[in-house]
Design a protein around this motif. Structure first.
Motif, PDB file in Angstrom:
ATOM      1  N   LYS A  11       0.874  -1.317  -0.065  1.00 30.25           N
ATOM      2  CA  LYS A  11       0.487   0.137   0.113  1.00 30.25           C
ATOM      3  C   LYS A  11       0.787   1.287  -0.145  1.00 30.25           C
ATOM      4  O   LYS A  11       1.788   1.691   0.287  1.00 30.25           O
ATOM      5  N   SER A  12       0.243   1.850  -0.269  1.00 28.36           N
ATOM      6  CA  SER A  12       1.008   4.268  -0.300  1.00 28.36           C
ATOM      7  C   SER A  12       1.235   4.249   1.154  1.00 28.36           C
ATOM      8  O   SER A  12       2.517   4.768   1.353  1.00 28.36           O
ATOM      9  N   SER A  13       0.922   3.074   2.117  1.00 26.17           N
ATOM     10  CA  SER A  13       1.364   3.983   3.465  1.00 26.17           C
ATOM     11  C   SER A  13       2.702   2.726   3.506  1.00 26.17           C
ATOM     12  O   SER A  13       3.194   3.251   4.967  1.00 26.17           O
ATOM     13  N   CYS A  14       2.674   1.693   2.876  1.00 24.46           N
ATOM     14  CA  CYS A  14       4.628   1.085   3.117  1.00 24.46           C
ATOM     15  C   CYS A  14       5.043   1.525   2.057  1.00 24.46           C
ATOM     16  O   CYS A  14       5.326   2.105   1.458  1.00 24.46           O
ATOM     17  N   SER A  15       6.811   0.726   2.750  1.00 28.97           N
ATOM     18  CA  SER A  15       7.332   0.975   1.734  1.00 28.97           C
ATOM     19  C   SER A  15       7.001  -0.007   1.144  1.00 28.97           C
ATOM     20  O   SER A  15       7.900  -1.074   1.360  1.00 28.97           O
ATOM     21  N   LEU A  41      -1.080 -11.036   1.231  1.00 30.48           N
ATOM     22  CA  LEU A  41      -0.719  -9.609   0.039  1.00 30.48           C
ATOM     23  C   LEU A  41      -1.887  -8.791   0.759  1.00 30.48           C
ATOM     24  O   LEU A  41      -3.556  -9.358   0.208  1.00 30.48           O
ATOM     25  N   VAL A  42      -1.700  -7.565   0.609  1.00 32.34           N
ATOM     26  CA  VAL A  42      -2.710  -6.617   0.596  1.00 32.34           C
ATOM     27  C   VAL A  42      -2.346  -5.326   0.155  1.00 32.34           C
ATOM     28  O   VAL A  42      -1.088  -5.189  -0.014  1.00 32.34           O
ATOM     29  N   TRP A  43      -3.558  -4.357  -0.655  1.00 36.37           N
ATOM     30  CA  TRP A  43      -3.052  -3.814  -1.606  1.00 36.37           C
ATOM     31  C   TRP A  43      -3.465  -2.663  -2.383  1.00 36.37           C
ATOM     32  O   TRP A  43      -4.769  -2.653  -1.549  1.00 36.37           O
ATOM     33  N   ASP A  44      -2.865  -0.962  -3.019  1.00 35.18           N
ATOM     34  CA  ASP A  44      -4.270  -0.748  -3.070  1.00 35.18           C
ATOM     35  C   ASP A  44      -3.268  -0.105  -4.521  1.00 35.18           C
ATOM     36  O   ASP A  44      -2.515  -1.157  -4.876  1.00 35.18           O
ATOM     37  N   SER A  45      -3.196   0.933  -5.056  1.00 36.16           N
ATOM     38  CA  SER A  45      -3.135   1.563  -6.841  1.00 36.16           C
ATOM     39  C   SER A  45      -1.569   1.442  -7.320  1.00 36.16           C
ATOM     40  O   SER A  45      -0.808   0.995  -7.592  1.00 36.16           O
ATOM     41  N   ILE A  46      -0.837   1.125  -5.342  1.00 38.11           N
ATOM     42  CA  ILE A  46       0.265   1.375  -5.904  1.00 38.11           C
ATOM     43  C   ILE A  46       0.937  -0.700  -6.081  1.00 38.11           C
ATOM     44  O   ILE A  46       1.960   0.071  -7.389  1.00 38.11           O
TER      45      ILE A  46
ATOM     46  N   ARG B 110      -2.215  15.800  -0.372  1.00 38.81           N
ATOM     47  CA  ARG B 110      -2.284  16.089   0.932  1.00 38.81           C
ATOM     48  C   ARG B 110      -2.597  14.942   2.217  1.00 38.81           C
ATOM     49  O   ARG B 110      -2.719  14.913   3.353  1.00 38.81           O
ATOM     50  N   TYR B 111      -2.610  13.578   1.820  1.00 40.49           N
ATOM     51  CA  TYR B 111      -2.983  12.478   2.262  1.00 40.49           C
ATOM     52  C   TYR B 111      -2.076  11.603   2.477  1.00 40.49           C
ATOM     53  O   TYR B 111      -2.508  10.508   3.324  1.00 40.49           O
ATOM     54  N   THR B 112      -0.811  12.028   1.752  1.00 40.51           N
ATOM     55  CA  THR B 112      -0.381  10.616   1.962  1.00 40.51           C
ATOM     56  C   THR B 112       1.111  10.803   2.174  1.00 40.51           C
ATOM     57  O   THR B 112       1.546  12.035   1.726  1.00 40.51           O
ATOM     58  N   ASP B 113       2.649  10.581   2.140  1.00 43.39           N
ATOM     59  CA  ASP B 113       3.770  10.808   2.551  1.00 43.39           C
ATOM     60  C   ASP B 113       4.370  10.234   1.311  1.00 43.39           C
ATOM     61  O   ASP B 113       5.183  10.288   1.482  1.00 43.39           O
TER      62      ASP B 113
END
Lengths: 355, 258
Positions: A11-15, A41-46, B110-113
């Motif tokens: 996800k965009s929050s993980c590296s 696996l968990v995912w988003d657009s990244i 705005r919402y991601t790093d």
């Protein structure tokens, strides 16, 4: 056959790992790449972005890919992303100097032409108006009379009184050295009547009314209201521009007289309060200082400023682009243009009048 | 998973000043639904949407996201919930002074790093999802209406939202673009696992993509029916609902059975 197995958080929050690092581990002569995943696996657009780049790489190296083990959501996204690809031609990069110079020159010429066109259209509709052959909204006209006249009085009062006070104050300090304090009245009266009354009311109206004309007409342009008038066979110039221009031209001299008067009153406050003249004395000195032709000079100037302010406001509004930022630009340039025109025309008229 | 309620509206009334527009509106939306809010012009569809996305406080009643009361919290709480939602406004509402890339990038900034490079890549990907790759440097004013709408969709899905709201998605589009947009909405819902809420009166879209719907009416000032529109058109006995869903002919259009 190489197998790439995806696990964990994508996800965009993980590296997420660098693509280049992975590409190095794929031998060049690999015939096929199989991408699989496990249940963690968990995912988003990244993830989709990552795979999209990987697939593009594989296509260029003609490596076959097999995605059948991936979640169906990822596959749909990738299919969607690959489907479209008709890039439009958009010139990128900075054009050369000659090109920019040429564009600038052409722009200046077209703008000049537009300006002349607009002026001509105004003159023509004015002639039609005089002959009573055009559609003119008197309700709008009276609304704008009120809007540029009475509604502007508070701000004009404040500014003119303060300008009178400032002039008297500065003058008093200098004239006191010669014992000629009474000439403060002359200084204030003459400068208000000849210059400051017309000038200050014009600057206020440029910021207040010129800007609002540009914003109104610009927004009407955005909403296609002006096109709607054109298709009805109503000239937008005579329907929208003329009432605004005529109202401001009528009101500017009146505002100018009002500003003159309040400026002199401001001077009188300093004259009677600080310099110990009687009110009667100050007024008599003022009366002897100014003549009718000086007052009319100021009035003529202010009428000319009225033409210039309403012209630049309406011109910029009518030629505004069709977006919020374009209306903003039109408003800004209306104010800047009117102030420039005010000062330039003031210089010219002052020279003419003193000949 | 299939029957999870993600958004419920409980006894909501809306009013402008003293003028009451709608009363006693109650419906629930399940995960993965394509939920349509429909009704004639001026019936309060768009106002209903504004209650759901935090732009207008309902006069009465509650809006629950999961089990959180949307309007009970403060502005910050609502923003926290809206971060999980994407909205496609009627005329796109793209920021006209920004290019498409900048438009789509703003929610991400705005919402991601993410790093700027990663944001750019993600933006380019989102634009390619809606068929606009390569248009990143264009300003909204340089695009056609349909392209603008798709660009706005790219901005709405920038954050992989759980909820996607659409206000009249097919308004101003030709029938073909309108159907393509419907298909795109379906594909995006399937791949992102989003719940879609659409305000529309476009019958073609209503029949082809809706899984559930609510019908609002201006005269009655309330809702007249809920359920799948295909069932609604066959089973509803309310003349207003029937008229609306059959375009006044009394018979369901044949193409809805495709």
């Amino acid at each position: 056959m190489v197998t790439l197995r995806l696990t964990g958080c994508w996800k965009s929050s993980c590296s997420i790992p660098e693509l280049d690092h992975i590409l190095q581990q794929i031998p060049d002569d690999t015939p096929a790449l199989r991408i699989t995943c496990d249940r963690s696996l968990v995912w988003d657009s990244i993830l989709a972005v990552f795979l999209n780049r990987l697939l593009t790489y594989c296509r260029n190296k003609s490596i076959a890919t097999n995605l059948s083990d991936l979640p169906s959501g990822v596959r749909t996204l990738l299919a969607l992303a690959q489907k479209s690809s008709n890039r439009p031609p958009k010139a990128t990069g900075r054009p050369g100097f000659v090109y920019r110079l040429g564009t600038l020159t052409i722009n200046i010429f077209t703008q000049g032409k537009e300006l002349v066109n607009f002026t001509g259209e105004i003159v023509l509709s004015l002639m039609l108006l005089v002959r009573g052959k055009t559609y003119f909204r008197f309700r709008d006209f009276f609304y704008f009379l009120q809007n540029c006249g009475a509604d502007a009085l508070p701000i004009v009062s404040l500014i003119s009184i303060l300008v009178g006070v400032i002039l008297a104050f500065v003058g008093a300090v200098q004239l006191r050295m010669f014992g000629a304090q009474i000439y403060v009245a002359n200084l204030v009266a003459l400068s208000m009547v000849l210059e400051m009354g017309a000038m200050m009311s014009a600057v206020i109206m440029a910021g207040r009314t010129g800007a609002s004309f540009a914003a109104q007409l610009g927004t009407m342009q955005v909403n296609e209201e002006i096109d709607a008038l054109r298709t009805l066979g109503i000239s937008p110039v005579s329907y929208l521009v003329l009432p605004r221009m005529l109202a401001l031209i009528c009101m500017m001299p009146l505002l100018c007289i009002y500003a003159d008067l309040l400026g002199i009153a401001g001077g009188a406050i300093i004259g009677t309060g600080m310099l110990d003249f009687s009110f009667y004395e100050y007024i008599m000195q003022t009366k002897s200082a100014i003549h009718l032709d000086q007052i009319s000079q100021g009035l003529i100037k202010s009428a000319v400023y009225g033409v210039l302010i309403s012209f630049s406001g309406c011109y910029q509004g009518m030629n505004s682009g069709r977006s919020a930022s374009a209306v903003g630009e039109a408003t800004t340039s209306a104010v800047v243009l009117s102030i420039v025109l005010i000062v330039v025309s003031d210089a010219i008229m002052t020279v003419i009048f003193s000949l | 998973m299939s029957a999870q309620k993600v958004l419920s509206v409980i006894d909501v009334s809306s009013a402008y000043g003293d003028f009451v527009l709608l009363e006693h509106i109650t419906f629930t939306i399940k995960r993965g639904d394509i939920f349509i809010i429909m009704g004639g012009s001026g019936c309060g569809k768009s106002t209903m949407l504004r209650h759901l996305i935090g732009l207008k406080r309902p006069y009465k009643g509650r809006v629950l996201y999961g089990d959180k009361d949307f309007w009970a919290g403060d502005e910050e709480d609502r923003q926290q919930i809206m971060r999980r939602a994407g909205v496609l406004y009627q005329s796109g509402a793209l920021w006209s002074s920004m290019t498409l890339t900048e438009n789509v990038a703003l929610p991400l900034q705005r919402y991601t790093d993410l790093r700027p490079a990663a944001i750019n890549e993600l933006v380019e990907f989102k634009l390619s999802l809606v068929g606009l790759d390569g248009f990143g440097d264009f300003y909204p004013a340089e695009l056609s209406g349909g392209m603008r709408k798709r660009a706005a969709l790219a901005r709405a899905i920038a954050l992989d939202p759980e909820f996607l709201f659409f206000d009249e998605p097919s308004a101003g589009l030709d029938p073909v673009s309108s159907r393509r947009l419907d298909e795109l909405i379906l594909e995006l819902r399937d791949s992102l696992g989003a719940t879609v809420i659409i305000v529309t009166h476009e019958l073609a879209s209503i029949y082809s993509i809706a899984t559930n719907a609510v019908f609002l009416d201006r005269e009655a000032k309330t809702m007249l029916a809920t359920g799948n529109p295909k069932t609604m058109v066959r089973e509803s006995t309310n003349p207003v609902v029937r008229d609306f869903l059959t375009r006044g002919t009394g018979k369901p259009p044949e193409w809805m059975y495709e």
